[in-house]
Design a protein around this motif. Structure first.
Motif, PDB file in Angstrom:
ATOM      1  N   TYR A  27      36.612 -26.496 -62.803  1.00 42.01           N
ATOM      2  CA  TYR A  27      35.694 -27.490 -63.339  1.00 42.01           C
ATOM      3  C   TYR A  27      36.431 -28.815 -63.480  1.00 42.01           C
ATOM      4  CZ  TYR A  27      32.893 -23.409 -64.373  1.00 42.01           C
ATOM      5  OH  TYR A  27      32.189 -22.246 -64.240  1.00 42.01           O
ATOM      6  N   SER A  32      30.771 -17.911 -63.031  1.00 33.01           N
ATOM      7  CA  SER A  32      32.220 -17.744 -62.901  1.00 33.01           C
ATOM      8  C   SER A  32      32.561 -16.263 -62.903  1.00 33.01           C
ATOM      9  CB  SER A  32      32.968 -18.445 -64.046  1.00 33.01           C
ATOM     10  OG  SER A  32      32.654 -17.851 -65.288  1.00 33.01           O
ATOM     11  N   VAL A  77      38.456 -19.511 -66.301  1.00 34.70           N
ATOM     12  CA  VAL A  77      38.103 -20.786 -65.677  1.00 34.70           C
ATOM     13  C   VAL A  77      39.237 -21.777 -65.912  1.00 34.70           C
ATOM     14  CG1 VAL A  77      35.632 -20.397 -66.021  1.00 34.70           C
ATOM     15  CG2 VAL A  77      36.916 -21.688 -67.722  1.00 34.70           C
ATOM     16  N   PRO A  84      39.479 -17.813 -60.291  1.00 36.47           N
ATOM     17  CA  PRO A  84      38.724 -18.504 -61.336  1.00 36.47           C
ATOM     18  C   PRO A  84      37.834 -19.583 -60.737  1.00 36.47           C
ATOM     19  CG  PRO A  84      40.905 -19.444 -61.198  1.00 36.47           C
ATOM     20  CD  PRO A  84      40.865 -18.310 -60.193  1.00 36.47           C
ATOM     21  N   ASN A  85      36.734 -19.872 -61.402  1.00 36.49           N
ATOM     22  CA  ASN A  85      35.984 -21.070 -61.050  1.00 36.49           C
ATOM     23  C   ASN A  85      36.663 -22.269 -61.683  1.00 36.49           C
ATOM     24  OD1 ASN A  85      33.948 -19.055 -60.201  1.00 36.49           O
ATOM     25  ND2 ASN A  85      32.627 -20.850 -60.049  1.00 36.49           N
TER      26      ASN A  85
END
Length: 698
Positions: free
Chosen positions: A133, A170, A175, A130-131
């Motif tokens: 943040y 992504s 995410v 996952p990206n």
């Protein structure tokens, strides 16, 4: 008569009649919802409109709302997405110390695929990296990035499935958003000290108060200092972390938050591995003590601003600047035969400057009985990253009688690049609620990404420009005030490399959510079908890189978080993942499973509080179990690990109203397995770790 809110009963005991819902799915939840309404009628319960304190979890493991699939704060039942929230209360209850610890009891998430390797974070969501943040702004993928300090955050949101229309670039798996601790409008604080396994000694604090009598200016100061080791004597696990924040509230409609933090880590990359097929002690070390380092030095400044303009109109903005230096170097086991282990040196030195910011305008209104929430935003980013990789042969070592040879004079440089990236984006989100039962959510985003890569070894420069649009649509039907069903379609996009089309993903999802008014609990079930194509592979016809790869993942996620009674809480999760490599170029492997993704995984954590007596203080007992099924080490499916169960435990004794003593144990039975290996080396999972913490709160 009893009065209920979404947070549970105002008076009286809470019920726990719906534990069985954990292993149910849509039909089971519907049946139980029907039963609950009958029970409410018999008990003459008056149900008021849900009362939710926005942005707060009020010391609960249950988050009744989140940012869902976008940047609009959304109640749990309204969101057409599978979203898991790990609150500060749950983090404290489980004694979670790392990001992997925080996420390890979440449906759809698998952690620690590389065992005790401490270079990066290791977790996947629905089969993909996952990206991540921070406060809604991108950090990047966890693999290859620095290890975040979990103590800096008070909330973790895991949004599963494709979501580029909201957060940007992504992969389709999902995410993870980390929410920074911000100053509060009242006085609070804690200090703690910890001793534990592997010679660990740690102290930390998290304090805050108002600086003015009218609460317009508040501060928060958070920090920790740790000295320790890992499973082997030649290791380090040292850290210094300090974060300071100021919040200015000139009026009730405005808040401005400034947070600055410094992270300084002095660790090791991991053990370097063990010869394949052996059964070694975790304390064995076949690397080089004088060439075994993993350092991080990062400074970050974040500015978060929000303003309510009145009439349903509000604006918000987040700006972040970071300056990061990181490196690692080690000698790792790269093969061997007999009692001789081959080794290789590997180094990675990087420096990164990044500036990123977003601003958005939100408008809430009602039109002809339809509730509308609209959001329009822009995002800008600019970064410069220099990265140098080194690789070379290292002297062999006899694992029956290790003789260390010392650090090398130098390691040959194989890659030296300077990457400059500039990103711009515009995005919009729309939510419409019809008849208080139907919630339609739409998202659209366009990203422009310009990349310039200087190869300082070859003296060449390559450029790539990406212009991509992604979208999302979801529909939720609230069958009752406690039960909703939803369906959604979402897209994702990530760069593939210079001169290549981006990798794209899409996901279809159906789900059901249940939040009984008789207790503070949430239950969810979701089935999904996601694909990722345009994956870069070698074309068997041209023998050149081409975007011809494709994978497909289908699965089921079940999750429950419930406060069964004021003294008993539980979290539970189960995931089924069916992954398949559909196309793979010259690499073959079509029909195989994706590497590092188990077909089955599950977890459960139970906390029980024993109230104080005249002779004993309050005590809390916690016990958890995590099951991770067998998974393949590589896409060729040539070797795999066996399924395993790990047990964790926690105990807390309330010394007085403000002081508590807690003991936490991870991997209670000291289970050992190869989390990754079968190729050139095996990498074991972390062993049993015990810690004792004395904490003072106010």
């Amino acid at each position: 008569m009893r009065i209920m809110t979404a947070n549970g009963p105002v008076t009286g005991r809470r019920r726990g009649a719906f534990i069985a819902t954990l292993l149910g799915c849509s039909s089971a939840l519907a049946v139980m919802a029907t039963g609950l309404h009958a029970q409410q009628t018999e008990d003459e319960v008056v149900v008021l409109d849900p009362i939710v304190v926005e942005g707060q979890d009020n010391g609960s493991i249950v988050a009744l709302q989140s940012n869902g699939a976008g940047r609009l704060e959304t109640p749990f039942l309204d969101s057409a997405a599978s979203v898991s929230v790990v609150t500060e209360a749950e983090i404290r209850a489980r004694g979670a110390e790392t990001v992997e610890d925080v996420l390890s009891y979440t449906a759809g998430v698998v952690t620690d695929q590389y065992g005790a390797d401490d270079r990066f974070h290791y977790f996947k969501v629905r089969g993909f990296d996952p990206n991540t943040y921070r406060d809604g702004l991108p950090l990047g993928t966890p693999f290859g990035a620095i290890r975040e300090e979990a103590y800096a955050y008070d909330r973790f949101e895991i949004v599963k499935g494709a979501n580029s229309s909201s957060f940007g670039i992504s992969d389709p798996g999902g995410v993870v958003n980390y929410q920074t601790k911000l100053p509060k409008s009242d006085r609070f604080g804690e200090v703690y000290s910890t001793v534990g396994s592997n010679d660990r000694v740690e102290a930390g604090f998290d304090i805050g108060d108002n600086l003015t009598r009218d609460d317009t200016l508040s501060y928060r100061l958070t920090g920790k200092l740790r000295d320790g080791e890992s499973d082997y004597e030649q290791s380090r696990n040292d850290e210094k972390f300090l974060m300071g924040g100021l919040t200015w509230r000139p009026d009730d409609a405005t808040s401005v938050n400034l947070v600055v933090d410094v992270l300084d880590r002095d660790g090791v990359p991991g053990s370097g591995g063990f010869p394949v097929g052996g059964d070694f002690d975790r304390s064995d070390f076949f690397g080089e003590p004088d060439f075994n380092y993993r350092g991080t030095d990062r400074t970050t400044a974040t500015l978060i601003m929000n303003r309510d303009l009145g009439g349903g109109l509000s604006v918000g903005s987040t700006l972040r600047y970071s300056d990061t230096d990181s490196d690692f170097g080690y000698a790792y086991v790269s093969g061997g035969s007999g009692t001789i282990a081959n080794r290789a040196y590997f180094t990675d030195d990087s420096h990164d400057h990044q500036l990123i910011g977003e601003a958005h305008l939100q408008y809430d209104t009602t039109l002809n009985g339809i509730d509308s929430r609209s959001l329009l935003g822009v995002e800008y980013s600019k970064s410069t990253e220099g990265q140098i990789y080194g690789f070379g042969a290292a002297p062999d070592i006899d694992w029956t009688n290790p003789v260390y040879t010392g650090a090398p004079d130098s390691v040959p440089v194989i890659t030296d690049t300077l990457t400059r990236t500039r990103g711009r984006a515009i995005y919009g989100q729309q939510e419409l609620t019809f008849a208080d039962r139907y919630v339609l959510s739409l998202g659209l985003r366009h990203d422009w990404l310009d990349t310039r890569i200087e190869d300082r070894l070859a003296g060449t420069t390559s450029r790539d420009d990406i212009s991509e649009t992604t979208g999302r649509v979801g529909l939720t039907y609230k069958a009752t005030d406690e039960l909703s069903v939803y369906g959604s379609f979402a897209q994702s996009v990530v760069p593939a490399g210079t001169g290549l089309a981006p990798e794209r993903g899409e996901q279809y999802e159906l789900g059901v959510k249940y939040a009984p008014l008789s207790s503070r609990s949430i239950f969810s079930a979701a089935v999904y079908d996601l694909t990722k194509d345009n994956i870069t592979r070698t074309d068997p016809v041209t023998n050149m890189a081409a975007t011809i790869g494709k994978v497909r993942v289908r699965g089921l996620d079940l999750e429950a978080k419930t406060e069964l009674t004021p003294n008993l809480t539980m979290t539970a999760a189960y995931s089924y993942v069916d992954s398949e490599i559909v196309e793979n170029g010259t690499a073959g492997n079509e029909g195989n499973r994706l590497a590092l993704i188990p077909e089955h995984s599950g977890s459960v954590w139970v906390n029980y509080r024993l109230d104080a007596t005249p002779n004993l203080g309050q005590m809390t007992f916690g016990l958890g179990a995590r099951y991770v099924g067998s998974y393949e080490y590589d896409d060729a499916n040539t070797a795999s690990t066996s399924g395993h169960v790990l047990l964790d435990a926690a105990y807390t004794y309330q010394v007085d109203d403000r002081t508590e003593l807690s003991v936490n144990v991870s991997n209670l039975t000291d289970e050992k397995y190869s989390a990754y290996g079968g190729l050139y080396a095996d990498f074991y999972n972390a062993g049993r770790e015990v810690s004792a913490t004395l904490r003072r709160n106010w």
